[in-house]
Design an enzyme around this catalytic site. Structure first.
Site, PDB file in Angstrom:
ATOM      1  N   CYS A  13       0.887  -1.092  -0.060  1.00 19.79           N
ATOM      2  CA  CYS A  13       0.152   0.002  -0.018  1.00 19.79           C
ATOM      3  C   CYS A  13       0.761   1.382   0.138  1.00 19.79           C
ATOM      4  CB  CYS A  13      -0.895   0.022   1.149  1.00 19.79           C
ATOM      5  SG  CYS A  13      -1.870  -1.416   1.217  1.00 19.79           S
ATOM      6  N   HIS A  23      -9.178   2.929  -2.839  1.00 17.33           N
ATOM      7  CA  HIS A  23      -7.559   2.530  -2.298  1.00 17.33           C
ATOM      8  C   HIS A  23      -6.793   1.687  -3.287  1.00 17.33           C
ATOM      9  CE1 HIS A  23      -3.981   1.549  -0.348  1.00 17.33           C
ATOM     10  NE2 HIS A  23      -4.623   0.716   0.635  1.00 17.33           N
ATOM     11  N   CYS A  60      -1.010   2.485   6.562  1.00 19.12           N
ATOM     12  CA  CYS A  60      -0.596   1.424   7.133  1.00 19.12           C
ATOM     13  C   CYS A  60      -0.244   0.582   5.763  1.00 19.12           C
ATOM     14  CB  CYS A  60      -1.692   0.650   8.083  1.00 19.12           C
ATOM     15  SG  CYS A  60      -3.248   0.444   7.025  1.00 19.12           S
TER      16      CYS A  60
HETATM   17  C1  LIG Z   1     -14.825  -5.334   2.284  1.00 15.51           C
HETATM   18  C2  LIG Z   1     -14.844  -6.011   1.034  1.00 15.51           C
HETATM   19  C3  LIG Z   1     -14.457  -7.268   1.142  1.00 15.51           C
HETATM   20  C4  LIG Z   1     -16.161  -5.652   0.193  1.00 15.51           C
HETATM   21  O1  LIG Z   1     -16.154  -6.301  -0.867  1.00 15.51           O
HETATM   22  P1  LIG Z   1     -17.614  -6.728  -1.678  1.00 15.51           P
HETATM   23  O2  LIG Z   1     -18.580  -7.303  -0.683  1.00 15.51           O
HETATM   24  O3  LIG Z   1     -17.520  -7.147  -2.895  1.00 15.51           O
HETATM   25  O4  LIG Z   1     -18.193  -4.959  -1.711  1.00 15.51           O
HETATM   26  P2  LIG Z   1     -19.420  -4.351  -2.359  1.00 15.51           P
HETATM   27  O5  LIG Z   1     -19.017  -2.901  -2.930  1.00 15.51           O
HETATM   28  O6  LIG Z   1     -19.804  -5.612  -3.345  1.00 15.51           O
HETATM   29  O7  LIG Z   1     -20.243  -4.079  -1.091  1.00 15.51           O
HETATM   30  C5  LIG Z   1     -21.215  -5.095  -0.512  1.00 15.51           C
HETATM   31  C6  LIG Z   1     -22.536  -4.532  -0.045  1.00 15.51           C
HETATM   32  O8  LIG Z   1     -22.343  -3.397   0.749  1.00 15.51           O
HETATM   33  C7  LIG Z   1     -23.055  -2.472   0.174  1.00 15.51           C
HETATM   34  N1  LIG Z   1     -22.449  -1.141   0.524  1.00 15.51           N
HETATM   35  C8  LIG Z   1     -21.029  -0.866   0.335  1.00 15.51           C
HETATM   36  N2  LIG Z   1     -20.660   0.252   1.009  1.00 15.51           N
HETATM   37  C9  LIG Z   1     -21.742   0.877   1.289  1.00 15.51           C
HETATM   38  C10 LIG Z   1     -22.269   2.046   1.802  1.00 15.51           C
HETATM   39  N3  LIG Z   1     -21.305   3.267   2.108  1.00 15.51           N
HETATM   40  N4  LIG Z   1     -23.308   2.443   1.989  1.00 15.51           N
HETATM   41  C11 LIG Z   1     -24.468   1.420   1.789  1.00 15.51           C
HETATM   42  N5  LIG Z   1     -24.048   0.239   1.298  1.00 15.51           N
HETATM   43  C12 LIG Z   1     -22.916  -0.050   1.199  1.00 15.51           C
HETATM   44  C13 LIG Z   1     -23.168  -2.713  -1.489  1.00 15.51           C
HETATM   45  O9  LIG Z   1     -24.176  -1.867  -2.033  1.00 15.51           O
HETATM   46  C14 LIG Z   1     -23.077  -3.986  -1.442  1.00 15.51           C
HETATM   47  O10 LIG Z   1     -24.701  -4.611  -1.298  1.00 15.51           O
HETATM   48  P3  LIG Z   1     -25.266  -5.657  -2.075  1.00 15.51           P
HETATM   49  O11 LIG Z   1     -24.560  -6.903  -1.425  1.00 15.51           O
HETATM   50  O12 LIG Z   1     -26.627  -5.447  -1.557  1.00 15.51           O
HETATM   51  O13 LIG Z   1     -25.053  -5.332  -3.448  1.00 15.51           O
HETATM   52  C15 LIG Z   1     -13.659  -5.310   0.051  1.00 15.51           C
HETATM   53  O14 LIG Z   1     -13.905  -4.160  -0.201  1.00 15.51           O
HETATM   54  C16 LIG Z   1     -12.277  -5.453   0.576  1.00 15.51           C
HETATM   55  O15 LIG Z   1     -11.803  -6.464   0.373  1.00 15.51           O
HETATM   56  N6  LIG Z   1     -11.729  -4.009   1.086  1.00 15.51           N
HETATM   57  C17 LIG Z   1     -10.523  -4.284   1.701  1.00 15.51           C
HETATM   58  C18 LIG Z   1      -9.501  -4.103   0.711  1.00 15.51           C
HETATM   59  C19 LIG Z   1      -7.994  -4.311   1.324  1.00 15.51           C
HETATM   60  O16 LIG Z   1      -7.967  -5.012   2.033  1.00 15.51           O
HETATM   61  N7  LIG Z   1      -7.174  -3.396   0.945  1.00 15.51           N
HETATM   62  C20 LIG Z   1      -5.901  -3.147   1.471  1.00 15.51           C
HETATM   63  C21 LIG Z   1      -5.855  -2.644   2.702  1.00 15.51           C
HETATM   64  S1  LIG Z   1      -4.435  -2.733   3.592  1.00 15.51           S
END
Ligand SMILES: CC(C)(COP(=O)(O)OP(=O)(O)OC[C@H]1O[C@@H](n2cnc3c(N)ncnc32)[C@H](O)[C@@H]1OP(=O)(O)O)[C@@H](O)C(=O)NCCC(=O)NCCS
Length: 411
Positions: free
Chosen positions: A97, A350, A381
């Protein structure tokens, strides 16, 4: 011959609009290296004739996955494809990152040392083309010899570990922080604070034809804590981390122009920030989100400053809990206006190795709005248990370039 270190300034930074990773994302059929090329060309385009391209001494571009359209020594290939003179070298860099942040600190060190006067540094991650963890082959000893907890390899689980370690950092606090990030980002767009640093990208889709990316795709304006409370947890049943209080999976690129203070003056390039100090630090890999705490302490010590001297903080929001752990450590309120005034990665996204320069671009813009602030930091981080922090000085401040305020007080 004794050497003198030279001051390094951040002249300018740009980024592509960030996209959602995956088949529906706007960059799904756009190459990662083309995103980088856009940023390099934009930096050169913005500074004629002050920036003769042949003065660029090196091009460092970070990517976490360095294969396919992020491979082939991307700093060099992107420089060639961007039309920089063939005499300008380039290389690839990786600190997950903090890739772009490391590209900046590494090239800045080269400038300070006198190896060259001007450099381009940035990063890219096309998480649609290169899903996290794709193709990695961790040494079995890492797990077999319990060198790290297996959760260290899944960033979302490291964030759950932080919730376990700091139970007072509740899911409700994380969700409130996340909703505020979305609101701050939406206000920043309405105030015209995001758009000037974006470089438009032509996109194409076999389904929808050609398009032009001019705005970030991931933000969800109008996010409420009530809605966030309903989302299911992604990494543990009945856990704390959801798609709403974590950064998403994104595509995007960033790049910035760094120069020695002397070269900037000679070329007529106006600095937006001066590099004061930087530090990286290691922590337990399974609690990687706490990394910005020791890296900030080290960077502040290196600058002879304390956290009270820092008037603006751009911290990457990989997960809300990890930002809260940082703020809690330094006694800063969850809603302190110095922190991510334009929102953060929970809203904007990100794309891993690109984000370090996005933080710098936003700090530079905030510095222009706040001449009363002398020092700011960018911090993040890093996977496998690290943190990175860069301390910057605001050229718009009345005391710019004089001895640090703390020493003046002490004297
Ligand atoms: C957390 C994570 C697993 C979610 O992935 P995902 O399930 O594919 O995410 P989505 O965008 O499909 O969102 C899931 C649901 O939440 C809802 N949602 C997401 N953000 C929202 C918000 N701000 N408000 C309302 N709903 C929200 C989406 O609409 C979706 O709903 P649905 O299932 O009814 O369609 C993924 O984003 C992730 O791995 N993030 C971390 C990335 C990371 O590790 N980066 C490195 C850091 S060191």
């Amino acid at each position: 011959m004794p050497r003198q270190l030279r001051d390094v300034v951040f002249v300018d930074g740009v980024r592509t609009p960030f996209g959602k990773a995956g088949p529906k994302g706007m960059y799904h059929e756009t190459r990662a290296d083309d995103l980088v090329i856009k940023c390099i060309r934009e930096l050169v385009r913005r500074h004629p004739p002050s920036l003769p391209p042949e003065r660029i001494g090196d091009v460092a571009i970070a990517a976490t996955t360095q294969t396919g359209d992020q491979g082939l020594t991307i700093g060099r290939t992107a420089a060639l494809l961007a039309g920089l003179p063939r005499s300008v070298p380039g290389y690839a860099i990786d600190r997950m990152c903090a890739g772009a942040m490391t590209a900046v600190t590494t090239t800045a060190a080269g400038i300070a040392f006198g190896a060259y006067d001007v450099a381009l540094a940035g990063g890219v991650e096309h998480m649609g083309h290169h899903p996290m963890g794709d193709g990695v082959d961790p040494n079995p000893r890492i797990i077999a010899e319990k060198l790290v907890d297996p959760s260290a390899l899944v960033m979302g689980q490291t964030a759950e570990n932080l919730h376990d370690r700091f139970p007072h950092l509740t899911k409700e606090r994380s969700d409130a922080y996340a909703a505020a990030s979305q609101a701050k980002y939406a206000k920043a767009v309405a105030d015209g604070k995001i758009q000037p640093d974006l470089v438009p990208v032509a996109t194409r889709s076999s389904e929808n034809g050609w398009g032009l990316a001019i705005a970030d795709e991931p933000p969800r304006p109008g996010t409420t804590v009530e809605k966030l409370a309903e989302l299911k947890t992604s990494f543990r049943p009945h856990g704390n981390i959801t798609a709403g209080n974590a950064a998403g999976l994104n595509d995007g690129a960033t790049a910035c122009l760094l120069a020695s203070a002397e070269a900037a003056e000679e070329l007529g390039l106006t600095p937006k920030m001066r590099l004061v100090s930087y530090a990286f630090a290691g922590v337990e890999p399974e609690f990687m989100g706490i990394g910005p705490v020791p890296s900030t302490e080290k960077a502040l010590a290196g600058a002879g400053l304390s956290i009270d001297d820092i008037g603006l903080i751009e911290i990457n929001e990989a997960f809300a809990v990890q930002v809260l752990a940082f703020l809690d450590h330094f006694g800063i309120a969850d809603d302190d206006p110095r922190v991510n005034p334009f929102g953060g990665a929970i809203a904007v996204g990100h794309p891993l190795a690109s984000s370090g320069v996005r933080l710098m671009v936003q700090l530079a813009r905030s510095f222009a709005d706040h001449p009363e602030v002398r020092y700011g930091i960018t911090t993040m981080c890093v996977g496998l248990g690290m943190g990175g922090t860069v301390v910057w000085e605001n050229p718009n401040h009345a005391d710019y370039n004089s001895e640090p305020a703390t020493e003046e007080v002490a004297a």
